[in-house]
Design an enzyme around this catalytic site. Structure first.
Site, PDB file in Angstrom:
ATOM      1  N   SER A 234      36.038  50.539  22.131  1.00  0.00           N
ATOM      2  CA  SER A 234      35.210  51.490  22.075  1.00  0.00           C
ATOM      3  C   SER A 234      33.736  50.117  22.005  1.00  0.00           C
ATOM      4  O   SER A 234      33.622  49.760  23.244  1.00  0.00           O
ATOM      5  CB  SER A 234      36.189  51.964  21.530  1.00  0.00           C
ATOM      6  N   ASP A 461      41.369  58.666  28.628  1.00  0.00           N
ATOM      7  CA  ASP A 461      40.718  58.393  27.542  1.00  0.00           C
ATOM      8  C   ASP A 461      38.871  59.579  27.748  1.00  0.00           C
ATOM      9  O   ASP A 461      38.312  59.833  27.789  1.00  0.00           O
ATOM     10  CB  ASP A 461      39.482  56.435  27.553  1.00  0.00           C
ATOM     11  N   HIS A 488      42.234  56.745  23.561  1.00  0.00           N
ATOM     12  CA  HIS A 488      41.251  55.878  23.591  1.00  0.00           C
ATOM     13  C   HIS A 488      41.595  54.348  23.741  1.00  0.00           C
ATOM     14  O   HIS A 488      41.805  53.858  21.883  1.00  0.00           O
ATOM     15  CB  HIS A 488      40.799  56.352  22.711  1.00  0.00           C
TER      16      HIS A 488
END
Length: 535
Positions: A234, A461, A488
């Protein structure tokens, strides 16, 4: 990127498809690592003092985990301001699990869980547990670090006390009238002033990703590695791409999973998560409406309205939850968003929505608490404070109300599941009132001399949509691994054997998956809120 509470509306395990071919990185003549910046010799020559992690624990859970003797901890000293390396210093907290097979050790593998504001120190035991005893753990020292200002690194971004954070959670900020907008913006100004007063402008000006990358350049050399091995999830992909731009010749291996696209223009960067989360909600709704008793009705197109019909009454009448607390509308929506981060939480979310119909907010409040990193004793990590502080020195400033209003309108159209029914707002953003200038600007990654690295992107995602991974891979001339996954981030987490194998082979052997490789979906088990990669 972790989704802030207002981000969507206001800005905000399998088969390998194709042949598994050993494809080495592009073998441009191995250039020497970038020369050290003048004045950094004392930082590069420091000797780390690894020892017990007791003093690095923030929570009871951390204290229990860190007591395991396989983990050791230390602080890395770095300049607070790289323009003045002889001035104040900062300390970067690091937690390590040594390579399980010292004779086969390749080096150290640094990892960041995302955020910005996620603690790599707290995350490392979790990801190490998921990696298990495989080759990555056998051949690398696994190191989690708290980026400057985060977690137990010093100085720490500490702008709000527990009571102030609780008050912020309780404040709905749903009034889009001029008076409501003025109130919200005053809260942004008050937070900025608290940060300036309690943290200091010199710290606020030097906690951006630009400087985190510089800290990593020192860290990998101090632990004895000529080049960096790194896994970023991320926001951690943003750290990775920033490092690649500044120090392309210092990269050995880099896995970037759940990509942040640094090339997006200001409006696109504020809408991309709205698209991703609506797609994730629709996927959840598709799974739900096929089951008897689904609280979202019987069809996906009507599920967004059904969700809001269920949750909007909480605006005026919160429902009871565990421990004498109540579930507010904001916490309910945060709970929904949290569960959309991982398909493994969909069952828990569906049960939580059914609970709301029965006047019970337990599951959704638990999900919201997990998102906010609220401990059982009611305290919080500094994630909620670090998130805006770092974002505000990493990004541009939104100062045009007409643009703010257009973003709000488009967000409501793109993500109706998140529409509270109060209409769009022209409120500016928290960063619009920030007391220090940004140290980074949006733009495509330019990293000449970078070896071919691995970008992993999941098709479902929510927080960092698949398209962003495609874009980042193109900018970095990286190898893209597509994973059919409604969550995610995925690599090295035991959620998809194909993705784990591809990441392992690359990290260990520098063998990349074949071009255009897709990892097929692997059914996720039901789950409960728990630490996961990606913020």
């Amino acid at each position: 990127m972790r989704l802030s509470r207002r981000a969507v509306v206001a800005s905000t395990f399998t088969l390998l498809v194709g042949l598994s071919i050993a494809v080495p990185p592009v073998a441009a003549a191995a250039p020497a690592p970038a020369p050290a910046q003048p004045g950094l010799d004392r930082f590069l020559s420091q000797e780390l003092s690894w020892g017990p992690c007791t003093d690095f624990a923030r929570t009871d859970a951390d204290r229990q985990t860190f007591a395991d003797p396989k983990f050791d901890c230390t602080y890395l000293e770095v300049p607070l301001d790289y323009a003045n390396p002889d001035g104040k210093t900062a300390k970067i907290a690091m937690l390590r699990q040594k390579a399980l097979d010292p004779a086969a050790r390749i080096g150290s593998l640094f990892t960041d869980p995302g955020g910005p504001g996620g603690s790599g120190v707290s995350f490392l035991p979790s990801i190490a547990g998921l990696i298990g005893n495989g080759e990555v753990a056998q051949k690398f020292d696994l190191i989690g670090f708290d980026p400057r200002g985060v977690g137990v690194s010093e100085p720490t971004i500490d702008c709000s006390n527990t009571a102030e954070i609780d008050a912020d959670r309780a404040d709905l900020d749903l009034d889009t009238s001029p008076e409501g907008v003025a109130k919200t913006e005053q809260e942004y100004k008050d937070f900025a002033q608290r940060c300036a007063d309690r943290v200091g402008l010199d710290v606020l000006a030097n906690v951006g990703t630009r400087d985190v990358a510089r800290d990593l350049q020192i860290a990998h050399q101090v632990v004895g590695d000529e080049k960096l091995n790194y896994v970023g999830y991320s926001y951690g992909t943003h750290i990775g791409s920033e490092f690649a731009e500044q120090f392309p010749q210092s990269v050995r291996a880099m896995v970037l999973d759940g990509a942040v696209d640094p090339s997006l223009n200001p409006v696109e960067s504020r809408l991309t998560q709205a698209r991703g989360f609506q797609r994730a909600f629709d996927n959840f709704a598709k799974a739900c409406v096929g089951q008897a008793g689904c609280p979202l009705g019987t069809d996906v197109p009507g599920a967004s309205k059904k969700l809001q019909d269920l949750l909007r009454p909480l605006i005026n009448t919160p429902v009871p939850a565990a421990g004498g607390r109540t579930l507010s509308y904001n916490d309910a929506m945060t709970g929904v968003l949290t569960a959309l981060y991982s398909e493994s939480l969909w069952g828990f979310l569906q049960e939580g929505l059914v609970q709301v119909t029965q006047g019970n907010g337990a599951n959704l409040l638990r999900l919201a608490d997990a998102y906010y990193e609220r401990a059982p004793d009611g305290s919080y990590s500094n994630l909620l404070e670090a998130f805006p502080v770092i974002n505000c020195v990493d990004s541009d400033r939104l100062t045009d109300r007409s643009v703010a209003l257009e973003i709000s309108k488009e967000s409501l159209e793109i993500a109706p599941f998140y529409d509270a029914g109060v209409g769009p707002s022209d409120a500016l953003e928290q960063c619009s009132f920030w007391p220090v200038p940004p140290t980074s600007q949006p733009g495509p990654v330019e990293a000449p001399g970078l070896p071919t690295v691995l970008v992993v992107s999941s098709t479902g995602d929510p927080a960092t949509p698949y398209e962003d991974g495609v874009s980042l891979a193109r900018q970095m001339k990286a190898r893209l691994l597509t994973v059919e996954n409604d969550g995610h981030t995925v690599a090295l987490q035991g959620a998809n054997a194909c993705a784990d194998a591809a990441a392992t082979r690359y990290l260990v052997d520098l063998t990349l998956p074949a071009q255009d490789t897709t990892c097929a979906r692997q059914t996720a088990p039901g789950g409960q809120p728990a630490p996961q990669a990606g913020g």
